[in-house]
Design a protein around this motif. Structure first.
Motif, PDB file in Angstrom:
ATOM      1  N   PRO A   1      29.031 -16.097  21.382  1.00 18.48           N
ATOM      2  CA  PRO A   1      28.607 -14.979  22.219  1.00 18.48           C
ATOM      3  C   PRO A   1      28.639 -13.772  21.293  1.00 18.48           C
ATOM      4  O   PRO A   1      29.277 -12.781  21.419  1.00 18.48           O
ATOM      5  N   LEU A   2      27.370 -13.696  20.815  1.00 16.46           N
ATOM      6  CA  LEU A   2      26.770 -12.780  19.845  1.00 16.46           C
ATOM      7  C   LEU A   2      25.383 -12.129  20.422  1.00 16.46           C
ATOM      8  O   LEU A   2      24.849 -11.242  19.887  1.00 16.46           O
ATOM      9  N   ASN A   3      25.288 -12.257  21.788  1.00 12.60           N
ATOM     10  CA  ASN A   3      24.169 -11.636  22.337  1.00 12.60           C
ATOM     11  C   ASN A   3      24.190 -10.499  23.011  1.00 12.60           C
ATOM     12  O   ASN A   3      25.512 -10.130  23.263  1.00 12.60           O
ATOM     13  N   GLY A   4      23.201  -9.860  23.440  1.00 15.61           N
ATOM     14  CA  GLY A   4      23.293  -8.650  24.227  1.00 15.61           C
ATOM     15  C   GLY A   4      23.685  -7.382  23.339  1.00 15.61           C
ATOM     16  O   GLY A   4      23.616  -7.524  22.205  1.00 15.61           O
ATOM     17  N   LEU A   5      23.789  -6.566  24.162  1.00 12.30           N
ATOM     18  CA  LEU A   5      24.106  -4.721  23.601  1.00 12.30           C
ATOM     19  C   LEU A   5      25.375  -4.487  23.722  1.00 12.30           C
ATOM     20  O   LEU A   5      26.220  -4.869  24.850  1.00 12.30           O
ATOM     21  N   LEU A   6      26.021  -3.723  22.618  1.00 10.90           N
ATOM     22  CA  LEU A   6      26.970  -2.839  22.925  1.00 10.90           C
ATOM     23  C   LEU A   6      27.086  -1.464  22.948  1.00 10.90           C
ATOM     24  O   LEU A   6      26.223  -1.087  21.726  1.00 10.90           O
ATOM     25  N   SER A   7      27.352  -0.826  23.774  1.00  8.78           N
ATOM     26  CA  SER A   7      27.291   0.782  23.729  1.00  8.78           C
ATOM     27  C   SER A   7      28.665   1.504  23.955  1.00  8.78           C
ATOM     28  O   SER A   7      29.576   1.106  24.775  1.00  8.78           O
ATOM     29  N   ASP A   8      28.899   2.546  23.111  1.00  7.18           N
ATOM     30  CA  ASP A   8      30.112   3.289  23.436  1.00  7.18           C
ATOM     31  C   ASP A   8      29.983   4.493  22.544  1.00  7.18           C
ATOM     32  O   ASP A   8      29.017   4.745  21.637  1.00  7.18           O
ATOM     33  N   ALA A   9      30.875   5.518  22.836  1.00  6.06           N
ATOM     34  CA  ALA A   9      30.887   6.827  22.356  1.00  6.06           C
ATOM     35  C   ALA A   9      31.962   7.029  21.135  1.00  6.06           C
ATOM     36  O   ALA A   9      33.074   6.593  21.292  1.00  6.06           O
ATOM     37  N   ALA A  10      31.641   7.512  20.044  1.00  5.26           N
ATOM     38  CA  ALA A  10      32.322   8.107  19.032  1.00  5.26           C
ATOM     39  C   ALA A  10      32.783   9.286  19.227  1.00  5.26           C
ATOM     40  O   ALA A  10      31.976  10.267  19.216  1.00  5.26           O
ATOM     41  N   HIS A  11      34.176   9.642  19.362  1.00  2.64           N
ATOM     42  CA  HIS A  11      34.624  11.112  19.720  1.00  2.64           C
ATOM     43  C   HIS A  11      35.053  11.866  18.516  1.00  2.64           C
ATOM     44  O   HIS A  11      35.205  13.107  18.640  1.00  2.64           O
ATOM     45  N   LYS A  12      35.099  11.461  17.238  1.00  5.56           N
ATOM     46  CA  LYS A  12      35.253  12.088  16.271  1.00  5.56           C
ATOM     47  C   LYS A  12      34.124  12.705  15.178  1.00  5.56           C
ATOM     48  O   LYS A  12      34.482  13.183  14.052  1.00  5.56           O
TER      49      LYS A  12
ATOM     50  N   PHE B   1      23.347  -7.618  17.748  1.00  4.74           N
ATOM     51  CA  PHE B   1      23.776  -8.506  16.477  1.00  4.74           C
ATOM     52  C   PHE B   1      22.711  -8.881  15.576  1.00  4.74           C
ATOM     53  O   PHE B   1      21.660  -9.295  16.329  1.00  4.74           O
ATOM     54  N   ASN B   2      22.430  -8.874  14.458  1.00  4.18           N
ATOM     55  CA  ASN B   2      21.226  -9.294  13.464  1.00  4.18           C
ATOM     56  C   ASN B   2      21.646 -10.460  13.111  1.00  4.18           C
ATOM     57  O   ASN B   2      22.814 -10.916  12.058  1.00  4.18           O
ATOM     58  N   LYS B   3      21.052 -11.559  13.200  1.00  8.61           N
ATOM     59  CA  LYS B   3      21.073 -12.973  12.708  1.00  8.61           C
ATOM     60  C   LYS B   3      20.936 -13.113  11.224  1.00  8.61           C
ATOM     61  O   LYS B   3      21.395 -13.654  10.738  1.00  8.61           O
ATOM     62  N   LEU B   4      20.020 -12.420  10.851  1.00  8.73           N
ATOM     63  CA  LEU B   4      19.676 -12.614   9.522  1.00  8.73           C
ATOM     64  C   LEU B   4      20.901 -11.960   8.579  1.00  8.73           C
ATOM     65  O   LEU B   4      21.364 -12.501   7.621  1.00  8.73           O
ATOM     66  N   MET B   5      21.463 -10.803   8.986  1.00 11.15           N
ATOM     67  CA  MET B   5      22.611 -10.139   8.329  1.00 11.15           C
ATOM     68  C   MET B   5      23.957 -10.867   8.557  1.00 11.15           C
ATOM     69  O   MET B   5      24.903 -10.327   7.918  1.00 11.15           O
ATOM     70  N   LEU B   6      23.909 -11.336   9.759  1.00  8.36           N
ATOM     71  CA  LEU B   6      25.428 -11.635  10.312  1.00  8.36           C
ATOM     72  C   LEU B   6      26.190 -10.565  10.698  1.00  8.36           C
ATOM     73  O   LEU B   6      27.348 -10.785  10.456  1.00  8.36           O
ATOM     74  N   LYS B   7      25.728  -9.389  10.890  1.00  9.82           N
ATOM     75  CA  LYS B   7      26.552  -8.375  11.436  1.00  9.82           C
ATOM     76  C   LYS B   7      25.904  -7.456  12.353  1.00  9.82           C
ATOM     77  O   LYS B   7      24.655  -7.734  12.685  1.00  9.82           O
ATOM     78  N   TRP B   8      26.626  -6.627  13.124  1.00 13.53           N
ATOM     79  CA  TRP B   8      26.068  -5.799  14.250  1.00 13.53           C
ATOM     80  C   TRP B   8      25.401  -4.529  13.471  1.00 13.53           C
ATOM     81  O   TRP B   8      25.938  -4.008  12.525  1.00 13.53           O
ATOM     82  N   VAL B   9      24.421  -4.256  14.063  1.00 15.41           N
ATOM     83  CA  VAL B   9      23.377  -3.006  13.435  1.00 15.41           C
ATOM     84  C   VAL B   9      23.118  -2.128  14.564  1.00 15.41           C
ATOM     85  O   VAL B   9      22.937  -2.241  15.601  1.00 15.41           O
ATOM     86  N   PRO B  10      23.170  -0.816  14.326  1.00 15.82           N
ATOM     87  CA  PRO B  10      22.919   0.466  15.090  1.00 15.82           C
ATOM     88  C   PRO B  10      21.391   0.317  15.489  1.00 15.82           C
ATOM     89  O   PRO B  10      20.664   0.114  14.511  1.00 15.82           O
ATOM     90  N   VAL B  11      20.957   0.512  16.694  1.00 13.11           N
ATOM     91  CA  VAL B  11      19.599   0.774  17.251  1.00 13.11           C
ATOM     92  C   VAL B  11      19.398   1.891  18.006  1.00 13.11           C
ATOM     93  O   VAL B  11      18.305   2.103  18.146  1.00 13.11           O
TER      94      VAL B  11
ATOM     95  N   ASN C   1      34.811  -4.710  20.796  1.00 17.77           N
ATOM     96  CA  ASN C   1      35.545  -4.215  19.274  1.00 17.77           C
ATOM     97  C   ASN C   1      34.514  -4.213  18.298  1.00 17.77           C
ATOM     98  O   ASN C   1      34.707  -3.452  17.243  1.00 17.77           O
ATOM     99  N   ALA C   2      33.408  -4.774  18.423  1.00 11.94           N
ATOM    100  CA  ALA C   2      32.539  -4.467  17.388  1.00 11.94           C
ATOM    101  C   ALA C   2      31.788  -3.331  17.305  1.00 11.94           C
ATOM    102  O   ALA C   2      31.578  -2.695  15.957  1.00 11.94           O
ATOM    103  N   GLU C   3      31.543  -2.676  18.402  1.00  8.22           N
ATOM    104  CA  GLU C   3      31.132  -1.322  18.566  1.00  8.22           C
ATOM    105  C   GLU C   3      32.114  -0.526  17.922  1.00  8.22           C
ATOM    106  O   GLU C   3      31.976   0.686  17.289  1.00  8.22           O
ATOM    107  N   GLU C   4      33.599  -0.687  18.266  1.00 12.81           N
ATOM    108  CA  GLU C   4      34.617   0.166  17.754  1.00 12.81           C
ATOM    109  C   GLU C   4      34.508   0.004  15.940  1.00 12.81           C
ATOM    110  O   GLU C   4      34.905   1.231  15.386  1.00 12.81           O
ATOM    111  N   ALA C   5      34.455  -1.087  15.519  1.00 11.74           N
ATOM    112  CA  ALA C   5      33.987  -1.420  14.123  1.00 11.74           C
ATOM    113  C   ALA C   5      32.674  -0.500  13.704  1.00 11.74           C
ATOM    114  O   ALA C   5      32.983  -0.079  12.514  1.00 11.74           O
ATOM    115  N   MET C   6      31.797  -0.526  14.419  1.00  6.89           N
ATOM    116  CA  MET C   6      30.606   0.330  13.905  1.00  6.89           C
ATOM    117  C   MET C   6      31.073   1.634  13.822  1.00  6.89           C
ATOM    118  O   MET C   6      30.520   2.534  12.832  1.00  6.89           O
ATOM    119  N   HIS C   7      31.727   2.345  14.781  1.00  7.21           N
ATOM    120  CA  HIS C   7      32.341   3.644  14.512  1.00  7.21           C
ATOM    121  C   HIS C   7      33.074   3.816  13.139  1.00  7.21           C
ATOM    122  O   HIS C   7      32.993   4.800  12.575  1.00  7.21           O
TER     123      HIS C   7
END
Length: 327
Positions: free
Chosen positions: A77-88, A103-113, A272-278
């Motif tokens: 379950p790594l398909n689709g988009l994640l969107s959220d706002a960082a408040h700080k 999610f980037n399959k080559l890097m095996l991590k979520w990347v901002p778009v 959670n992955a988007e929270e980790a991105m923040h």
């Protein structure tokens, strides 16, 4: 709501429409060697920065946009988009950094778009964010000659009204504006309703919040309410609708799912992955930024992920694991 963008070449406001967006993309210049002077008239164009009134700034590089529709199919379950706002991220208490990741399959991590500075998180703010997101995905699909299907817009959202209403409004606004689109407003609304998956974490918080309202959930029925709501996360489709019917019959609540179980299984269960991105952005470039300082930080964040992507293309390690293995 009408939108405008500030043309960096003329400093004039232009209505935001599909035609205006096409003009904006075609007028971008000097993207490879952007000027460092923020006062330059070409600063916005060089960094793919659009200024939308009131106080909405979009930053998206060509590399960020290229991540859409790139080996999107995963067994997990790594398909689709994640969107959220960082408040700080911004110095202004009203400033929010809305980020969409994939999610980037080559890097095996979520990347901002997509990055957007916003002076709020209302339905209108998210509608603009999702409108630009949809436009970017459509353009990338056209360039890669990929069929535009509903599924490529699927994403995980929380249960806030701005996110849940912002995407449908943007989806309908964009596709109703296409002269060659044959779908009616009702058909588009039905389609986009099946593209939103609620974050499990926020779902559980909502259930807890409701259970504290004794006028809705009597104290003696809390355990039964919790059990039925928890079951909705794991039961099959037939039992799901039976449980929903039980909840509706017993308590004055409106609960439903419109995303198919097959599509839902492809998407993460939480944001959670988007929270980790923040958190990654905060660690890398800090918090409490002024506008241009913050934009520089976002460019540095993009550079970090972009360089890692290029390193992986050359099969160079980008991370070291405790057991000595590299990824």
């Amino acid at each position: 709501m009408s939108y405008t963008w500030l043309n960096p070449a003329t400093t004039k406001k232009v209505p935001l429409s599909p035609a205006a967006l096409d003009e904006w993309y075609s007028d971008l210049t000097d993207k490879k060697n952007p000027p460092s002077d923020p006062d330059s008239l070409h600063f916005g164009a060089a960094y793919l920065l659009r200024v939308i009134m009131p106080s909405l700034y979009q930053l998206q590089t060509e590399w960020m946009r290229s991540q859409f529709l790139d080996d999107r199919s995963f067994d997990r379950p790594l398909n689709g988009l994640l969107s959220d706002a960082a408040h700080k991220y911004w110095e202004s208490p009203d400033g929010k950094l809305i980020v969409t990741s994939i999610f980037n399959k080559l890097m095996l991590k979520w990347v901002p778009v997509l990055f957007i500075y916003s002076d709020g998180t209302t339905v209108d703010h998210y509608e603009y964010h999702f409108l630009i997101l949809i436009k970017s995905i459509v353009r990338e699909a056209q360039e890669k000659k990929i069929d535009i299907t509903d599924e490529i817009f699927a994403m995980v959202v929380d249960f806030s009204i701005p996110q849940c209403q912002g995407l449908p409004k943007a989806f309908m606004q964009f596709f109703l504006a296409q002269v060659d689109d044959i779908w009616t407003a009702d058909e588009l609304n039905a389609a986009v309703s099946g593209l939103l998956k609620g974050c499990e974490y926020y779902y559980q918080k909502a259930v807890t919040c409701l259970s504290h309202i004794s006028s809705v959930i009597p104290p003696g029925e809390k355990s039964d309410f919790f059990r039925k709501c928890k079951n909705l996360l794991t039961v099959g489709e037939e039992e799901f609708f039976q449980t929903v019917a039980d909840i509706r019959r017993k308590w004055p609540l409106n609960c439903m799912t419109q995303m198919t179980s097959a599509l839902s299984a492809k998407l993460p269960s939480t944001k959670n992955a988007e929270e980790a991105m923040h958190a990654t952005i905060y660690r890398g470039v800090g918090k409490g930024h002024t506008l241009f300082d913050g934009l520089d930080g976002l460019l540095a964040t993009e550079k970090y992920y972009h360089q890692q992507f290029e390193a992986k293309q050359l099969m160079a390690p980008i991370a070291y694991q405790p057991d000595g293995l590299t990824t």
